[in-house]
Design an enzyme around this catalytic site. Structure first.
Site, short mmCIF file in Angstrom:
data_model
loop_
_atom_site.label_atom_id
_atom_site.label_comp_id
_atom_site.label_asym_id
_atom_site.label_seq_id
_atom_site.Cartn_x
_atom_site.Cartn_y
_atom_site.Cartn_z
CB CYS A 148 35.91 36.32 -27.19
SG CYS A 148 37.58 35.90 -26.78
CG ASN A 194 39.89 41.92 -21.52
OD1 ASN A 194 40.03 43.10 -21.76
ND2 ASN A 194 40.58 40.96 -22.11
CD GLU A 210 37.61 34.86 -29.97
OE1 GLU A 210 36.60 35.27 -30.54
OE2 GLU A 210 38.23 35.52 -29.14
CB CYS A 251 45.53 31.81 -26.89
SG CYS A 251 44.10 31.68 -25.81
CB SER A 290 39.73 29.72 -13.91
OG SER A 290 40.44 29.70 -15.12
CG LEU A 291 40.76 29.95 -6.61
CD1 LEU A 291 40.17 28.56 -6.44
CD2 LEU A 291 41.93 30.13 -5.64
CG HIS A 292 38.37 33.67 -11.49
ND1 HIS A 292 39.51 34.25 -12.00
CD2 HIS A 292 37.91 32.84 -12.48
CE1 HIS A 292 39.71 33.82 -13.23
NE2 HIS A 292 38.77 32.95 -13.54
N GLY A 322 35.88 27.94 -24.37
CA GLY A 322 35.56 26.59 -23.94
C GLY A 322 36.31 26.11 -22.72
CD GLU A 323 37.07 23.52 -18.13
OE1 GLU A 323 37.33 24.71 -17.89
OE2 GLU A 323 37.85 22.59 -17.86
CB CYS A 352 32.21 27.87 -22.37
SG CYS A 352 32.75 27.06 -20.84
CB CYS A 408 33.70 34.30 -19.10
SG CYS A 408 34.21 33.45 -20.60
CB CYS A 423 32.47 32.11 -15.59
SG CYS A 423 33.10 30.43 -15.30
CB SER A 455 43.33 27.54 -18.56
OG SER A 455 42.56 28.29 -17.64
N1 SAH Z 1 37.47 27.53 -19.51
C1 SAH Z 1 38.81 27.58 -19.09
C2 SAH Z 1 39.78 28.11 -20.14
C3 SAH Z 1 39.33 29.27 -20.99
S1 SAH Z 1 39.14 30.81 -20.19
C4 SAH Z 1 38.93 28.37 -17.81
O1 SAH Z 1 37.96 29.03 -17.43
O2 SAH Z 1 39.96 28.28 -17.17
C5 SAH Z 1 40.82 31.34 -19.91
C6 SAH Z 1 40.95 32.31 -18.74
O3 SAH Z 1 40.34 33.57 -19.04
C7 SAH Z 1 40.26 31.81 -17.47
O4 SAH Z 1 41.09 32.01 -16.36
C8 SAH Z 1 39.04 32.69 -17.41
O5 SAH Z 1 38.52 32.75 -16.12
C9 SAH Z 1 39.59 34.00 -17.91
N2 SAH Z 1 38.59 34.97 -18.31
C10 SAH Z 1 37.41 34.76 -18.92
N3 SAH Z 1 36.77 35.93 -19.14
C11 SAH Z 1 37.57 36.90 -18.66
C12 SAH Z 1 37.47 38.33 -18.58
N4 SAH Z 1 36.41 38.96 -19.05
N5 SAH Z 1 38.49 39.01 -18.03
C13 SAH Z 1 39.56 38.36 -17.54
N6 SAH Z 1 39.72 37.03 -17.59
C14 SAH Z 1 38.73 36.30 -18.13
FE1 SF4 Z 2 33.82 28.74 -19.74
FE2 SF4 Z 2 36.25 29.42 -18.87
FE3 SF4 Z 2 34.48 31.29 -19.71
FE4 SF4 Z 2 34.04 30.01 -17.40
S1 SF4 Z 2 35.75 31.39 -17.88
S2 SF4 Z 2 32.51 30.40 -19.01
S3 SF4 Z 2 34.82 27.97 -17.90
S4 SF4 Z 2 35.44 29.71 -20.96
#
Ligand code: SAH
Ligand code: SF4
Length: 369
Positions: free
Chosen positions: A358, A315, A107, A120, A239-241, A182-183, A127, A134, A131, A216
């Site tokens: 998603c 989300n 998407e 985007c 994406s540190l988190h 995806g990454e 992926c 996600c 994580c 990202s």
């Molecule tokens: N794989 C890459 C890019 C795609 S994800 C990455 O992880 O950086 C884009 C962003 O959305 C990332 O920062 C990811 O951690 C965040 N993300 C994924 N699922 C999410 C969710 N449920 N709520 C908030 N952010 C989310």
């Molecule tokens: Fe993949 Fe980014 Fe989702 Fe982690 S947050 S599973 S790296 S798409």
């Protein structure tokens, strides 16, 4: 969305057809000659695809009708078909679900603001990084997208904007963010090709400024170091988190391979080499990573660096107990980071009801009110 994903065949092992957008200008000329056509046909096709945003070979009237069909079939094969478009925000946010030639689903999201339009894009179908918060990560990796499949998502958005199909009149794409499925750094070669096609001047490419592009990453250190050598003035987002390895090991499993200190060192090196401010993404998850002491630790890690923090209200994904932070916790998190003089914004939740399907995000940033 999830059941759609499960119903499709896996695309592993199969490759999408080659497309003009996979090739650089010299390779396009070679491809035209290989098809028995003069090399300049490559430039004509590029103009139709990247400048006119044409999607019908019949309109390419500067190419003889006899050659048109064959050139289009060989160099502009259909790559992605629309499964559905979903709109919100009065039509200015539009998510498109695409199906690849082999059934994989990806998407993209178009977000139009008064002053700019952001697309985007997805870089992979699924992926493999796992994580747990996600939605994309839950289904695993299906396959890498090709360069042209990534570019097509942006060209399709440019086309609907150009044709005035998005409220606000005819427009163009200003920003591209690799924050869909995806990454991107796990599909390095195709993503690099897409970056070239998106930013090469028209008609070789779409002519989008690299300064408007954000990639990202979950934090693949060798790929970050390699990207730093490419001399691209794009924004890199990590994406540190979590600021500590103990928690980040669970939220972002690749942390076990490249821990916080190592990935931040790679980011600071990227910032130094590119002279570009890097971004840190931090999804605020209630009672998981939003405690004041984690804000303090994050502030201490980031202060004094060329960095900007994007806090993202989580989300929630279906079936997960995790949810977004309470407003008071979010405010306190912001306050503590700013007290360390770390530039911090909270991402708006625009498009949440559609982009949330998603677990991904709209990419715009709004200063915290
Ligand atoms: N794989 C890459 C890019 C795609 S994800 C990455 O992880 O950086 C884009 C962003 O959305 C990332 O920062 C990811 O951690 C965040 N993300 C994924 N699922 C999410 C969710 N449920 N709520 C908030 N952010 C989310
Ligand atoms: Fe993949 Fe980014 Fe989702 Fe982690 S947050 S599973 S790296 S798409």
């Amino acid at each position: 969305m999830k059941s759609d994903v499960l119903l499709t065949r896996t695309g592993r092992g199969s490759r999408p057809p080659q497309h003009l957008a996979d090739l650089d200008p010299a390779e396009r000329r070679g491809a035209a000659v290989a098809l028995g056509e003069p090399a300049y046909r490559a430039e004509q096709l590029s103009r139709h695809y990247f400048a006119r945003l044409a999607d019908d070979a019949a309109t390419m009237t500067d190419i003889p009708a006899a050659a048109r069909g064959r050139l289009a079939a060989e160099l502009l094969p259909p790559l992605l078909s629309v499964v559905r478009d979903v709109d919100c925000d009065g039509g200015t946010t539009r998510k498109t679900l695409w199906r690849g030639f082999d059934g994989v689903l990806v998407e993209s999201v178009l977000m139009r603001y008064p002053d700019r339009t952001t697309v985007c894009v997805s870089s992979q179908a699924g992926c493999g990084m796992g994580c747990p918060f996600c939605a994309t990560g839950q289904g695993g990796l299906r396959r890498n997208l090709s360069t042209a499949e990534i570019v097509e998502q942006v060209v399709a958005a440019a086309r609907v904007l150009d044709r005035g199909l998005v409220p606000g009149g005819a427009g163009r794409v200003d920003n591209v963010v690799f924050m869909g499925m995806g990454e991107p750094l796990a599909n390095y070669r195709a993503v690099l090709g897409a970056l070239r096609r998106l930013t090469d001047p028209v008609p070789a490419g779409l002519g989008i400024s690299l300064r408007g592009v954000t990639v990202s990453t979950v934090g693949l250190v060798p790929a970050i170091c390699r990207l730093a050598t490419e001399d691209l003035a794009l924004t890199l987002a990590l994406s540190l988190h979590a600021p500590d390895d103990e928690l980040r090991d669970t939220l972002v499993p690749v942390n076990r391979r490249w821990p916080v200190a190592e990935v931040l060192a790679a980011m600071w090196d990227y910032a130094r080499r590119s002279s570009r401010r890097v971004s840190i993404e931090y999804a605020l998850i209630r009672d998981i990573n939003d405690q004041p002491e984690r804000a303090e630790l994050l502030g201490r890690l980031l202060r004094g660096q060329l960095v900007h923090v994007n806090l993202i209200p989580l989300n929630p994904t279906p079936g997960s107990a995790w949810t977004a932070s309470r407003p008071a916790a979010q405010r306190e998190f912001v306050r503590r980071l700013r007290a360390h003089r770390v530039a911090t914004t909270v991402r708006d939740t625009r498009g949440r009801e559609i982009a949330g399907a998603c677990g991904q995000l709209s990419a715009s940033e709004e200063p915290q009110a």
